[in-house]
Design a protein around this motif. Structure first.
Motif, PDB file in Angstrom:
ATOM      1  N   VAL A   1     -23.406  37.538 -17.406  1.00 51.48           N
ATOM      2  CA  VAL A   1     -22.661  36.974 -16.454  1.00 51.48           C
ATOM      3  C   VAL A   1     -21.743  38.057 -15.722  1.00 51.48           C
ATOM      4  O   VAL A   1     -20.801  38.303 -16.612  1.00 51.48           O
TER       5      VAL A   1
ATOM      6  N   GLU B   1     -24.741  35.584  -9.082  1.00 50.24           N
ATOM      7  CA  GLU B   1     -23.430  34.948  -9.197  1.00 50.24           C
ATOM      8  C   GLU B   1     -23.469  33.929  -9.826  1.00 50.24           C
ATOM      9  O   GLU B   1     -22.479  33.164 -10.505  1.00 50.24           O
ATOM     10  N   THR B   2     -24.397  32.885  -9.369  1.00 52.65           N
ATOM     11  CA  THR B   2     -24.504  31.547  -9.908  1.00 52.65           C
ATOM     12  C   THR B   2     -25.473  31.105 -11.264  1.00 52.65           C
ATOM     13  O   THR B   2     -24.973  30.635 -11.776  1.00 52.65           O
ATOM     14  N   GLU B   3     -26.388  32.015 -11.311  1.00 51.78           N
ATOM     15  CA  GLU B   3     -27.175  31.614 -12.346  1.00 51.78           C
ATOM     16  C   GLU B   3     -26.826  32.802 -13.701  1.00 51.78           C
ATOM     17  O   GLU B   3     -27.380  32.671 -14.760  1.00 51.78           O
ATOM     18  N   GLY B   4     -26.522  34.062 -13.126  1.00 53.19           N
ATOM     19  CA  GLY B   4     -26.513  35.232 -14.092  1.00 53.19           C
ATOM     20  C   GLY B   4     -27.872  35.785 -14.533  1.00 53.19           C
ATOM     21  O   GLY B   4     -28.843  35.310 -13.918  1.00 53.19           O
TER      22      GLY B   4
ATOM     23  N   THR C   1     -34.015  37.656 -14.113  1.00 57.49           N
ATOM     24  CA  THR C   1     -33.292  36.593 -13.487  1.00 57.49           C
ATOM     25  C   THR C   1     -33.397  35.395 -14.445  1.00 57.49           C
ATOM     26  O   THR C   1     -34.394  35.547 -15.137  1.00 57.49           O
ATOM     27  N   LYS C   2     -32.505  34.616 -14.426  1.00 54.21           N
ATOM     28  CA  LYS C   2     -32.560  33.284 -15.272  1.00 54.21           C
ATOM     29  C   LYS C   2     -33.769  32.614 -15.035  1.00 54.21           C
ATOM     30  O   LYS C   2     -34.600  32.102 -15.970  1.00 54.21           O
ATOM     31  N   LYS C   3     -34.096  32.614 -13.831  1.00 53.51           N
ATOM     32  CA  LYS C   3     -35.473  31.806 -13.531  1.00 53.51           C
ATOM     33  C   LYS C   3     -36.645  32.477 -14.333  1.00 53.51           C
ATOM     34  O   LYS C   3     -37.687  31.819 -14.575  1.00 53.51           O
TER      35      LYS C   3
ATOM     36  N   GLU D   1     -29.029  35.139  -6.877  1.00 56.97           N
ATOM     37  CA  GLU D   1     -28.785  34.171  -7.879  1.00 56.97           C
ATOM     38  C   GLU D   1     -28.003  35.020  -8.920  1.00 56.97           C
ATOM     39  O   GLU D   1     -27.541  34.073  -9.893  1.00 56.97           O
TER      40      GLU D   1
ATOM     41  N   LYS E   1     -27.963  44.349  -5.862  1.00 62.96           N
ATOM     42  CA  LYS E   1     -27.333  43.112  -5.990  1.00 62.96           C
ATOM     43  C   LYS E   1     -27.772  42.169  -4.742  1.00 62.96           C
ATOM     44  O   LYS E   1     -28.010  40.902  -4.838  1.00 62.96           O
TER      45      LYS E   1
END
Length: 153
Positions: free
Chosen positions: A86, A32-35, A50-52, A30, A25
């Motif tokens: 999420v 918490e904010t982006e999932g 990561t979402k990115k 990211e 973690k």
């Protein structure tokens, strides 16, 4: 870019939720904010991005000619089952049952960080894979990395 490293063992609860290990973690600010996004791997494992990083993959796919059969098939199978993860209030993520069935995951998993993604393996399958290490890891390294010139470093 910061790369992901390490292996983490986790257990799924009866509702197929997984607590992201604290050590991992910390490497995913990211979360918490982006999932995250989870999807099928190329073999019987799952992959978390990561979402990115997932968006980068989709950007690559968007550049393929969508009128060519191989491209259509690849996009279809690569994105099949992709699901956003999420965290809930307790910090758990719900892993989709159909993806767990695809990967043969029953309860214990290994999260194996692989540079910019996390492979999610059934713990027993991962142990067997790692026990089947090549007879000569040095020879494999030479085949994969040995042809790099000094200019590439």
């Amino acid at each position: 870019m910061s790369f992901l490293t390490g292996e983490f063992e986790c257990k799924l609860d009866p509702k197929f939720r997984m607590m992201i290990p604290a050590g991992l973690k910390k490497k995913l600010p990211e979360l918490e904010t982006e999932g995250l996004v989870i999807n099928r791997g190329f073999e019987k494992y799952l992959v978390i991005y990561t979402k990115k990083e997932w968006d980068k993959r989709l950007e690559e796919l968007s550049k393929l000619n969508e009128y060519e059969e191989d491209n259509i098939a690849f996009i279809r199978y690569f994105t099949r089952g992709a699901t956003e993860l999420v965290p809930d209030a307790a910090g758990r993520v719900l892993l989709p049952k159909f993806l767990l069935e695809y990967a043969g995951i029953k309860g214990e998993v290994v999260l194996a960080c692989q540079l910019n993604k996390i492979e999610v393996w059934d713990a027993d399958t991962h142990r067997k894979l790692m026990d089947d290490e090549p007879a000569s890891f040095g020879a494999l390294a030479k085949r994969v990395m040995g042809n790099k010139s000094k200019e590439q470093e």
